[in-house]
Structure formats: structure tokens, C-alpha cells
Motif scaffolding. Sequence first.
Motif, PDB file in Angstrom:
ATOM      1  N   LEU A  40      -3.860  -7.955  -4.757  1.00 22.34           N
ATOM      2  CA  LEU A  40      -3.740  -7.089  -3.577  1.00 22.34           C
ATOM      3  C   LEU A  40      -3.071  -5.756  -3.883  1.00 22.34           C
ATOM      4  O   LEU A  40      -3.043  -4.874  -3.021  1.00 22.34           O
ATOM      5  N   GLY A  41      -2.532  -5.598  -5.071  1.00 16.28           N
ATOM      6  CA  GLY A  41      -1.883  -4.338  -5.418  1.00 16.28           C
ATOM      7  C   GLY A  41      -0.445  -4.284  -4.931  1.00 16.28           C
ATOM      8  O   GLY A  41       0.195  -5.300  -4.670  1.00 16.28           O
ATOM      9  N   THR A  42       0.053  -3.055  -4.758  1.00 10.94           N
ATOM     10  CA  THR A  42       1.440  -2.852  -4.336  1.00 10.94           C
ATOM     11  C   THR A  42       1.569  -3.041  -2.830  1.00 10.94           C
ATOM     12  O   THR A  42       0.826  -2.434  -2.049  1.00 10.94           O
ATOM     13  N   THR A  87      -4.208  -4.261   4.196  1.00 11.60           N
ATOM     14  CA  THR A  87      -4.524  -5.181   3.101  1.00 11.60           C
ATOM     15  C   THR A  87      -4.291  -6.626   3.517  1.00 11.60           C
ATOM     16  O   THR A  87      -5.128  -7.510   3.284  1.00 11.60           O
ATOM     17  N   LEU A  88      -3.150  -6.889   4.137  1.00 14.86           N
ATOM     18  CA  LEU A  88      -2.845  -8.252   4.563  1.00 14.86           C
ATOM     19  C   LEU A  88      -3.818  -8.729   5.634  1.00 14.86           C
ATOM     20  O   LEU A  88      -4.251  -9.880   5.624  1.00 14.86           O
ATOM     21  N   THR A  89      -4.162  -7.848   6.558  1.00 15.57           N
ATOM     22  CA  THR A  89      -5.107  -8.215   7.611  1.00 15.57           C
ATOM     23  C   THR A  89      -6.474  -8.540   7.029  1.00 15.57           C
ATOM     24  O   THR A  89      -7.142  -9.497   7.453  1.00 15.57           O
ATOM     25  N   GLN A  90      -6.882  -7.780   6.050  1.00 16.18           N
ATOM     26  CA  GLN A  90      -8.200  -7.972   5.446  1.00 16.18           C
ATOM     27  C   GLN A  90      -8.272  -9.228   4.587  1.00 16.18           C
ATOM     28  O   GLN A  90      -9.273  -9.952   4.614  1.00 16.18           O
ATOM     29  N   HIS A  91      -7.237  -9.486   3.845  1.00 22.24           N
ATOM     30  CA  HIS A  91      -7.298 -10.566   2.863  1.00 22.24           C
ATOM     31  C   HIS A  91      -6.606 -11.846   3.305  1.00 22.24           C
ATOM     32  O   HIS A  91      -6.740 -12.867   2.622  1.00 22.24           O
ATOM     33  N   HIS A  92      -5.888 -11.812   4.401  1.00 21.87           N
ATOM     34  CA  HIS A  92      -5.171 -13.013   4.839  1.00 21.87           C
ATOM     35  C   HIS A  92      -5.471 -13.305   6.308  1.00 21.87           C
ATOM     36  O   HIS A  92      -4.626 -13.149   7.167  1.00 21.87           O
ATOM     37  N   GLN A  93      -6.677 -13.722   6.567  1.00 21.01           N
ATOM     38  CA  GLN A  93      -7.020 -14.154   7.904  1.00 21.01           C
ATOM     39  C   GLN A  93      -6.381 -15.520   8.161  1.00 21.01           C
ATOM     40  O   GLN A  93      -6.311 -16.357   7.263  1.00 21.01           O
ATOM     41  N   HIS A 131       9.438  -5.093  -1.957  1.00 23.79           N
ATOM     42  CA  HIS A 131       8.351  -4.472  -2.711  1.00 23.79           C
ATOM     43  C   HIS A 131       7.724  -5.532  -3.605  1.00 23.79           C
ATOM     44  O   HIS A 131       8.429  -6.172  -4.389  1.00 23.79           O
ATOM     45  N   ILE A 132       6.410  -5.751  -3.466  1.00 26.15           N
ATOM     46  CA  ILE A 132       5.711  -6.771  -4.246  1.00 26.15           C
ATOM     47  C   ILE A 132       4.516  -6.141  -4.949  1.00 26.15           C
ATOM     48  O   ILE A 132       3.724  -5.430  -4.331  1.00 26.15           O
ATOM     49  N   ASP A 133       4.409  -6.402  -6.233  1.00 26.48           N
ATOM     50  CA  ASP A 133       3.231  -6.003  -7.015  1.00 26.48           C
ATOM     51  C   ASP A 133       2.356  -7.238  -7.185  1.00 26.48           C
ATOM     52  O   ASP A 133       2.625  -8.096  -8.031  1.00 26.48           O
ATOM     53  N   HIS A 134       1.302  -7.331  -6.363  1.00 25.42           N
ATOM     54  CA  HIS A 134       0.433  -8.506  -6.370  1.00 25.42           C
ATOM     55  C   HIS A 134      -0.740  -8.272  -7.308  1.00 25.42           C
ATOM     56  O   HIS A 134      -1.330  -7.183  -7.304  1.00 25.42           O
ATOM     57  N   THR A 149      -0.261   0.873   8.229  1.00 24.36           N
ATOM     58  CA  THR A 149       0.056   1.165   6.836  1.00 24.36           C
ATOM     59  C   THR A 149      -0.973   0.489   5.925  1.00 24.36           C
ATOM     60  O   THR A 149      -1.621  -0.486   6.313  1.00 24.36           O
ATOM     61  N   PRO A 150      -1.107   0.974   4.686  1.00 26.14           N
ATOM     62  CA  PRO A 150      -2.024   0.323   3.744  1.00 26.14           C
ATOM     63  C   PRO A 150      -1.700  -1.151   3.532  1.00 26.14           C
ATOM     64  O   PRO A 150      -2.611  -1.977   3.402  1.00 26.14           O
ATOM     65  N   THR A 151      -0.424  -1.480   3.504  1.00 26.17           N
ATOM     66  CA  THR A 151      -0.049  -2.889   3.304  1.00 26.17           C
ATOM     67  C   THR A 151      -0.519  -3.748   4.458  1.00 26.17           C
ATOM     68  O   THR A 151      -1.044  -4.857   4.266  1.00 26.17           O
TER      69      THR A 151
END
Length: 277
Positions: A224-226, A257-263, A218-221, A252-254
Motif C-alpha cells: 500500500l505504500g506510505t 488507499t485504505l478505503t480502496q484496499h480494505h473493504q 507512519h507505516i511503510d507498507h 487524504t491519500p492514506t
Amino acid sequence: MNKLDLAQFLRHRREARRPAEVGLRVSGRRRTPGLRREEVAWLAGVSTNYYERLEQARAPRPSTQVLAALAKALRLTEAESEHLARLAGQAPPVRDEQVPDGVLRLLDRLGPVPAYVVDERYDVVAWNALAANLIADFSALPPEDRNVLRMSMSSDRCSSPNDEFARQAAADLRRAAARHPDDARLAQLTSEYADFNAGFAASWTDHEVQPRPTLRKHIDHPDLGTLELEAQILQSPSSPHRLIFLTAEPGTPTHETLTQHHQPPPNPERRTSRDFD
């Protein structure tokens, strides 16, 4: 040979094993949790007196054959059997400080997956750019602070370590301590983390050594959020190093999020501790 740790390990494994698991039939109520000492001795083909002295840390070093018999009697896993042999001084210590080139190449080829490499002490010794962005800028940390346990005690990105992680860390460090009983830094780290995390302290006392290939993280960035991730752990076959890569279940939301922000960048970036020390 570490007689005290060997004695405690045998006792904890004996108490955790039920008679039915080793093919014994019992009737009535039993006052002893798990197996009795005489039952383990009978299953292993050794005298009860000798086995009792092993659990009392008074017996001489057991032979390879006796260790194999005890491992079979207690239904030890491969990791537990190896740990038993190391406690009895029947296996040489192994420590290779260099991260194998094959592990580094794999780290480079993971694309958009955050990943890092740890050694036996949980020191982060190599990482890719995504791991640095997600967890911490490892290059900015002093070498002694590039440690997963120390970071979990101070980082504002990670939630309180869960019981799953605590059990895994205790198992990993137990095996490392058996391989390197004179490692003062490892002993200090273990003591500090036991004071910080009650789950780790309990697992350490129970002498758990079974590895787990997958953990939840579990990471609170701050940007990028949770993030709810799975930490997949790959053990290097040629060294004590482990490659840990973080993934999220598709849909999943995570994951979104990773796909969107970490190309994936055109030239993957990988760093090792040797680049900065």
C-alpha cells in the motif's frame, strides 16, 4: 513505597511548574527553575524540612492527605496524582490479564478500521484482521515478540518512532512500573527501549506520566505504500487494556488507499493472543 522514584517525580514536577501557574507573584531573577521547595511546602501546608526530606528520599510514607495537598500545590493532573499515590504506596496494583468482553466486541464492530489491544507492557493481546494486514501477522510471532516497542525496534514497516510516540510510551510504562515495581520483564523492556530511543530515555528521566489520546503513526507498507495515520487510544474503564485503532483523515491519500484496499469483510475477523499461545 518507592522513595527514590517518588523523590525524583516530585522534583521534576516542581521544576516544571512556574510560580504564576500556582498563583505566586515573584520579582527579580530566580536561580531555581520552577518552584522552590519552600514554596511547594507552603502551598501544601507542610514543613519545608519535611518536603525537603521527601525530595531526598528520606521521609516516611506521606499520608493520603499530604499527597492530596502536594498534588494540589503542584497542580498535578488526574494521571499524575494517581501516579504520585502509587509511588507512595497508597494505591493497590491493578493487573487484569483478560481482555474485557466489551473491548473485544468493540474490536469486532469497528468494520474497516484496523485496531488492536495492548496491555500495560505494550504487548498486543488482541487484534482484527486489518491490523494484522497493516502492521504484522501477530499470530505468526512468538508471544514475547508481540510487543509494540519490540516491533518498532525491528519492523521494516514502521519508520523511526517519533518523539510523540516516545513520550507516550515513557508515560505509559512509568505508570505501569509504579503499579508493578517488581515486574522484571517490564524493567527489561524499559531498559532496552531507552537504549534504542533517545527521546524515550529523556522522557523516562523526566518522569512524564500524562497520557495522550491521539498519536501520529507512519507505516511503510510493502503493497500500500506510505501511510500516514492517527492512532486513537481508548482506555478500557474496567481493566488496564487499551484499544488502539488507526484512522486517516477523509480526503487524504492514506484514507483513499485504505478505503480502496480494505473493504469491510462480511464476517469481521478478530483474534486474541489466547487463540495462538
